[in-house]
Write a protein that holds these residues in place. Structure first.
Motif, PDB file in Angstrom:
ATOM      1  N   LEU A 143      88.572  47.409  44.944  1.00  0.00           N
ATOM      2  CA  LEU A 143      88.092  46.060  45.222  1.00  0.00           C
ATOM      3  C   LEU A 143      87.195  45.540  44.108  1.00  0.00           C
ATOM      4  O   LEU A 143      87.128  44.327  43.881  1.00  0.00           O
ATOM      5  N   THR A 171      89.394  43.938  41.784  1.00  0.00           N
ATOM      6  CA  THR A 171      89.877  42.687  42.380  1.00  0.00           C
ATOM      7  C   THR A 171      88.843  41.577  42.232  1.00  0.00           C
ATOM      8  O   THR A 171      89.188  40.439  41.879  1.00  0.00           O
ATOM      9  N   VAL A 172      87.586  41.900  42.492  1.00  0.00           N
ATOM     10  CA  VAL A 172      86.522  40.893  42.406  1.00  0.00           C
ATOM     11  C   VAL A 172      86.440  40.324  40.992  1.00  0.00           C
ATOM     12  O   VAL A 172      86.343  39.103  40.799  1.00  0.00           O
ATOM     13  N   MET A 199      87.213  36.442  39.983  1.00  0.00           N
ATOM     14  CA  MET A 199      86.170  35.624  39.346  1.00  0.00           C
ATOM     15  C   MET A 199      86.637  35.082  37.997  1.00  0.00           C
ATOM     16  O   MET A 199      86.295  33.958  37.619  1.00  0.00           O
ATOM     17  N   LEU A 210      76.116  37.475  41.872  1.00  0.00           N
ATOM     18  CA  LEU A 210      76.547  38.745  42.451  1.00  0.00           C
ATOM     19  C   LEU A 210      75.541  39.845  42.127  1.00  0.00           C
ATOM     20  O   LEU A 210      75.169  40.645  42.990  1.00  0.00           O
ATOM     21  N   THR A 212      79.018  45.390  38.893  1.00  0.00           N
ATOM     22  CA  THR A 212      80.053  44.376  38.682  1.00  0.00           C
ATOM     23  C   THR A 212      79.454  43.073  38.158  1.00  0.00           C
ATOM     24  O   THR A 212      79.980  42.483  37.202  1.00  0.00           O
TER      25      THR A 212
END
Length: 316
Positions: free
Chosen positions: A38, A41-42, A46, A63, A96
């Motif tokens: 994930l 994916t994030v 973005m 974030l 992240t």
């Protein structure tokens, strides 16, 4: 009356099952493992999916700020379970949001091109931000020396080296209180960082390359290591200890996925969320359900369950 009834009531078999190995460690492993997917994916959402690409750095800052806020809350918490999970999510969001996107910004600012895949024309083998990340190896090594020699460390990996290489620098500090949110956040960031850099140097064609025989040996040894750590994790009783052990275990296991993906052995659907919305939705739903379960799980139930079983035997 109600108290007495609660004491004499037979233990809930489902609750007992969930509080026992292997489920304590298994749930922690699954959450950390899926979060690695994930995380990719994030970043892709973005950068490539959401409209308004000019706001990607603002989103990344937000974030990371969320991660910092979770770390603050976790470091103030007296609940070890809550503090440990908050530390994990804080470390994930900080990595992240602030760490990875700082490399994205630097790659863009310096005009570093992506590394194209020689085996698949037109496909990117390594994005520019990860090429920039390789420059952080010096900081990684310097901090690794500190953690390796830290007399107050509880990390099994560092303790093993301290014992066998006689690297002890003194007795642990008496009365030293560990902050579980801070420890877990730092562990999350550091383990992800270490294996990112390790794999990037492994993939570098001027050093080895992703098709080099050494890379195949690393893949084989990494798989054995992951299985060994996983079977140890399945014996854990305490939720908090299981989480902290699951972080390196799941990330080491994720290396198998990373290298396999580099070899194009399967479709990395988490990197194409717009094409695999159903699969990503199921992954996210699974994470939410697992997170709800672990939040309701006390930090340690071994002693309670033992007492309940003994009481049940006496009544029988």
């Amino acid at each position: 009356m109600n108290t007495e009834a609660a004491r004499t009531a037979p233990p809930n078999r489902f609750v007992q099952l969930f509080y026992r190995p292997p489920f304590v460690g298994l749930v922690a492993f699954v959450i950390v493992f899926i979060v690695q997917a994930l995380g990719h994916t994030v970043m892709i959402v973005m950068e490539d999916v959401w409209p308004g690409e000019e706001h990607v750095y603002e989103s990344a800052f937000a974030l990371g700020a969320l991660g910092a806020a979770l770390l603050f809350v976790g470091m103030k918490s007296d609940n070890e379970v809550a503090a440990t999970w908050l530390g994990f999510w804080a470390g994930t969001f900080l990595w992240t949001g602030w760490v990875e996107f700082s490399f994205v910004w630097n790659a863009s600012y310096l005009g570093v091109p992506d590394l194209m895949d020689p085996n698949l024309p037109g496909e990117i083998a390594t994005k520019a931000e990860y090429l920039v990340m390789m420059s952080s190896v010096g900081i990684l090594g310097a901090t690794l020396a500190y953690f390796m020699l830290n007399k107050d460390t509880k990390c099994n990996f560092f303790l093993w080296f301290q014992r066998h290489l006689k690297l002890r620098t003194g007795k642990p500090t008496r009365g030293y209180e560990r902050n579980f949110a801070a420890i877990t956040a730092l562990e999350t960031i550091y383990v992800i960082w270490f294996f990112y850099v390790f794999l990037l140097f492994l993939y570098d064609e001027s050093i080895l390359g992703d098709r080099h025989p050494v890379t195949y040996v690393v893949f084989f040894l990494n798989t054995i290591w992951a299985v060994y750590l996983f079977q140890r994790l399945m014996k854990f009783w305490r939720v908090t200890t299981a989480i902290r052990y699951a972080i390196p275990t799941a990330i080491i296991a994720w290396n198998v996925v990373e290298i396999s993906g580099r070899w194009h052995l399967f479709t990395e659907f988490w990197e194409k969320p717009q094409e695999f919305a159903l699969e990503m939705g199921l992954l996210l739903a699974g994470i939410v359900m697992a997170a709800i379960l672990v939040v309701k799980t006390p930090s340690g139930k071994k002693a309670d369950l033992s007492r309940e079983e003994l009481a049940a035997l006496k009544r029988g």
